[in-house]
Design a protein around this motif. Structure first.
Motif, PDB file in Angstrom:
ATOM      1  N   LEU A 206       3.664 -70.027  47.145  1.00 35.91           N
ATOM      2  CA  LEU A 206       4.423 -68.836  46.783  1.00 35.91           C
ATOM      3  C   LEU A 206       3.538 -67.604  46.626  1.00 35.91           C
ATOM      4  CD1 LEU A 206       7.442 -68.930  46.177  1.00 35.91           C
ATOM      5  CD2 LEU A 206       6.885 -68.900  43.748  1.00 35.91           C
ATOM      6  N   ASP A 207       4.195 -66.475  46.662  1.00 29.50           N
ATOM      7  CA  ASP A 207       3.585 -65.159  46.465  1.00 29.50           C
ATOM      8  C   ASP A 207       2.874 -65.091  45.110  1.00 29.50           C
ATOM      9  OD1 ASP A 207       3.079 -62.449  46.057  1.00 29.50           O
ATOM     10  OD2 ASP A 207       4.924 -61.838  47.073  1.00 29.50           O
ATOM     11  N   GLY A 208       1.552 -65.051  45.131  1.00 28.77           N
ATOM     12  CA  GLY A 208       0.769 -64.916  43.904  1.00 28.77           C
ATOM     13  C   GLY A 208      -0.006 -63.610  43.889  1.00 28.77           C
ATOM     14  N   THR A 209       0.562 -62.574  44.511  1.00 26.33           N
ATOM     15  CA  THR A 209      -0.150 -61.292  44.600  1.00 26.33           C
ATOM     16  C   THR A 209      -0.535 -60.786  43.212  1.00 26.33           C
ATOM     17  OG1 THR A 209       1.264 -60.804  46.508  1.00 26.33           O
ATOM     18  CG2 THR A 209      -0.063 -58.987  45.646  1.00 26.33           C
ATOM     19  N   PHE A 210       0.482 -60.713  42.336  1.00 27.02           N
ATOM     20  CA  PHE A 210       0.264 -60.141  40.999  1.00 27.02           C
ATOM     21  C   PHE A 210       0.624 -61.153  39.914  1.00 27.02           C
ATOM     22  CE2 PHE A 210       1.647 -56.457  43.677  1.00 27.02           C
ATOM     23  CZ  PHE A 210       0.414 -55.833  43.742  1.00 27.02           C
ATOM     24  N   TYR A 211      -0.201 -61.199  38.886  1.00 24.04           N
ATOM     25  CA  TYR A 211       0.163 -62.045  37.753  1.00 24.04           C
ATOM     26  C   TYR A 211       1.198 -61.358  36.873  1.00 24.04           C
ATOM     27  CZ  TYR A 211      -0.110 -64.977  33.638  1.00 24.04           C
ATOM     28  OH  TYR A 211       0.217 -65.803  32.598  1.00 24.04           O
ATOM     29  N   SER A 212       0.975 -60.058  36.608  1.00 21.83           N
ATOM     30  CA  SER A 212       1.928 -59.369  35.720  1.00 21.83           C
ATOM     31  C   SER A 212       2.494 -58.115  36.376  1.00 21.83           C
ATOM     32  CB  SER A 212       1.268 -59.025  34.389  1.00 21.83           C
ATOM     33  OG  SER A 212       0.116 -58.266  34.623  1.00 21.83           O
ATOM     34  N   ASN A 257      -6.738 -58.508  44.339  1.00 28.12           N
ATOM     35  CA  ASN A 257      -8.010 -58.491  43.584  1.00 28.12           C
ATOM     36  C   ASN A 257      -7.851 -58.083  42.119  1.00 28.12           C
ATOM     37  OD1 ASN A 257      -8.457 -55.428  43.540  1.00 28.12           O
ATOM     38  ND2 ASN A 257      -8.205 -55.859  45.710  1.00 28.12           N
ATOM     39  N   THR A 258      -6.641 -57.671  41.730  1.00 28.20           N
ATOM     40  CA  THR A 258      -6.369 -57.366  40.317  1.00 28.20           C
ATOM     41  C   THR A 258      -5.922 -58.599  39.533  1.00 28.20           C
ATOM     42  OG1 THR A 258      -4.137 -56.828  41.042  1.00 28.20           O
ATOM     43  CG2 THR A 258      -5.650 -54.972  40.708  1.00 28.20           C
ATOM     44  N   ASN A 259      -5.701 -59.718  40.211  1.00 26.28           N
ATOM     45  CA  ASN A 259      -4.990 -60.841  39.590  1.00 26.28           C
ATOM     46  C   ASN A 259      -5.927 -61.702  38.729  1.00 26.28           C
ATOM     47  OD1 ASN A 259      -3.571 -63.221  39.049  1.00 26.28           O
ATOM     48  ND2 ASN A 259      -2.331 -62.987  40.893  1.00 26.28           N
ATOM     49  N   PRO A 260      -5.659 -61.826  37.423  1.00 24.48           N
ATOM     50  CA  PRO A 260      -6.543 -62.634  36.571  1.00 24.48           C
ATOM     51  C   PRO A 260      -6.531 -64.123  36.929  1.00 24.48           C
ATOM     52  CG  PRO A 260      -4.566 -61.974  35.365  1.00 24.48           C
ATOM     53  CD  PRO A 260      -4.542 -61.229  36.682  1.00 24.48           C
ATOM     54  N   MET A 261      -5.578 -64.555  37.754  1.00 31.76           N
ATOM     55  CA  MET A 261      -5.579 -65.956  38.211  1.00 31.76           C
ATOM     56  C   MET A 261      -6.768 -66.256  39.120  1.00 31.76           C
ATOM     57  SD  MET A 261      -1.468 -65.990  38.953  1.00 31.76           S
ATOM     58  CE  MET A 261      -1.608 -66.895  40.468  1.00 31.76           C
ATOM     59  N   LEU A 262      -7.469 -65.224  39.587  1.00 34.50           N
ATOM     60  CA  LEU A 262      -8.694 -65.434  40.374  1.00 34.50           C
ATOM     61  C   LEU A 262      -9.770 -66.108  39.545  1.00 34.50           C
ATOM     62  CD1 LEU A 262      -8.750 -61.925  42.070  1.00 34.50           C
ATOM     63  CD2 LEU A 262      -8.598 -64.100  43.313  1.00 34.50           C
ATOM     64  N   ASP A 263      -9.640 -65.967  38.210  1.00 31.65           N
ATOM     65  CA  ASP A 263     -10.595 -66.568  37.279  1.00 31.65           C
ATOM     66  C   ASP A 263      -9.976 -67.846  36.707  1.00 31.65           C
ATOM     67  OD1 ASP A 263     -12.229 -67.318  35.230  1.00 31.65           O
ATOM     68  OD2 ASP A 263     -12.174 -65.391  34.182  1.00 31.65           O
ATOM     69  N   SER A 266      -9.361 -67.960  32.901  1.00 29.79           N
ATOM     70  CA  SER A 266      -8.617 -66.887  32.227  1.00 29.79           C
ATOM     71  C   SER A 266      -7.379 -67.449  31.524  1.00 29.79           C
ATOM     72  CB  SER A 266      -8.175 -65.834  33.254  1.00 29.79           C
ATOM     73  OG  SER A 266      -7.263 -66.426  34.168  1.00 29.79           O
ATOM     74  N   PRO A 267      -6.842 -66.722  30.552  1.00 28.69           N
ATOM     75  CA  PRO A 267      -5.569 -67.128  29.941  1.00 28.69           C
ATOM     76  C   PRO A 267      -4.445 -67.252  30.979  1.00 28.69           C
ATOM     77  CG  PRO A 267      -6.621 -65.400  28.637  1.00 28.69           C
ATOM     78  CD  PRO A 267      -7.423 -65.536  29.898  1.00 28.69           C
ATOM     79  N   ALA A 268      -4.476 -66.420  32.013  1.00 22.80           N
ATOM     80  CA  ALA A 268      -3.451 -66.504  33.071  1.00 22.80           C
ATOM     81  C   ALA A 268      -3.515 -67.871  33.753  1.00 22.80           C
ATOM     82  CB  ALA A 268      -3.664 -65.387  34.091  1.00 22.80           C
ATOM     83  N   SER A 269      -4.721 -68.326  34.056  1.00 21.11           N
ATOM     84  CA  SER A 269      -4.857 -69.631  34.705  1.00 21.11           C
ATOM     85  C   SER A 269      -4.442 -70.755  33.762  1.00 21.11           C
ATOM     86  CB  SER A 269      -6.297 -69.842  35.187  1.00 21.11           C
ATOM     87  OG  SER A 269      -6.593 -68.920  36.211  1.00 21.11           O
ATOM     88  N   ALA A 270      -4.701 -70.562  32.470  1.00 22.26           N
ATOM     89  CA  ALA A 270      -4.268 -71.568  31.490  1.00 22.26           C
ATOM     90  C   ALA A 270      -2.741 -71.643  31.445  1.00 22.26           C
ATOM     91  CB  ALA A 270      -4.842 -71.225  30.112  1.00 22.26           C
TER      92      ALA A 270
END
Ligand code: MLT
Ligand code: MN
Ligand code: ZN
Length: 288
Positions: A206-212, A257-263, A266-270
């Protein structure tokens, strides 16, 4: 069916070549090439889902896609396009040396690839490819059974007007295993139609361009208008895709490149892990 994530970043890749933001400068985050998948029912004949500007590097990095056994032989047979955005289509130019390719895409995308970005007439001077329009009818790609769902009306910046969908989701089924893949890297909203389309899939990418929803607001205006106009549904939040995740294998790709899921730490990945979802990695292979 085997599915290879060839690239998992949005347009520009990660890090983005013209960006020195905090994310793009972090040496600990893995580089990602631009969004594309390869699928195969038999491990010998491969079809791309979108063809990124990084296709040459992606083929060289992926043993399944290496040429052979003879000169001028490639296991790449063709490509299915979700949309006409440049990060999903520029790679067609790089494939011009390949004979006998087939390309499947919605009608508007064909028009864009003949007019605004005339890659179809350009490559036809090198090889006679077959171009197929996909609509609501079921069609086959090798032994794979495919259907599409229109999911977006956002026109690429370079293209002139055109009615109808500018982006589609693909549902690809391998009748031999019963495995079903749904791929939708340009999803503006999670409609009831899309939920039905994805319901019995084994894997949804799925589209994971932006986390928020307001992720780009620092650079483009605090109200998030510019980001919304890009027609990429965020992952998080009450209207985001993660809140609607059914119990299937659920992956994100096309990360900006703004997406914290790249890390991965990160809390986003958690939050993703907690919901049972994952970010695809470049080179990841899925069997279904
Ligand atoms: C998109 O995914 O919205 C497009 O690829 C944006 C772009 O690169 O122009
Ligand atoms: Mn894109
Ligand atoms: Zn950046």
């Amino acid at each position: 069916m085997k599915v290879i994530a060839l690239g998992t970043a949005a347009g520009g890749g990660f890090p983005q070549w013209n960006c020195a933001c905090e994310m793009c400068r972090r040496p600990d985050l893995p580089a990602r090439t631009q969004d594309s998948l390869a699928v195969s029912a038999n491990g010998r004949d491969w079809y791309l889902l979108n063809v990124s500007p990084d296709i040459r590097q992606q083929v060289l990095a992926q043993p399944f896609l290496h040429p052979g056994p003879g000169p001028r032989e490639t296991p790449l047979r063709g490509a299915l396009l979700t949309d006409a955005e440049l990060d999903h289509t520029i790679g067609l130019l790089m494939l011009r040396e390949g004979a006998g390719f087939q390309v499947w895409a919605p009608d508007n995308v064909h028009t864009a690839l003949r007019k605004g970005f005339p890659v179809a007439p350009i490559v036809s001077r090198y090889h006679d490819w077959m171009w197929h329009v996909v609509g609501t009818e079921r069609f086959t790609v090798g032994s794979l059974a495919c259907t599409t769902l229109p999911i977006g009306v956002k026109r690429p910046k370079y293209a002139s007007d055109g009615a109808g969908p500018w982006s589609v989701a693909y549902r690809i089924e391998d009748p031999a295993t019963g495995g079903v893949l749904v791929y939708a890297p340009c999803l503006g909203e999670l409609s009831a139609d899309f939920e039905a389309f994805a319901q019995y899939a084994d894997v949804v990418i799925l589209d994971g361009t932006f986390y928020s929803a307001g992720e780009m607001s620092g650079a483009t205006g605090a109200d998030g208008t510019a980001q919304r106009a890009m027609s990429h549904l965020p992952v998080s939040g009450p209207g985001g895709s993660l809140a609607r995740k059914p119990p299937v294998r659920w992956y994100y790709t096309h990360l900006n490149n703004t997406n914290p899921m790249l890390d991965a730490h990160s809390p986003a990945s958690a939050a993703l892990a907690k919901a049972g979802a994952e970010v695809l990695a470049d080179g990841q292979v899925l069997d279904l």
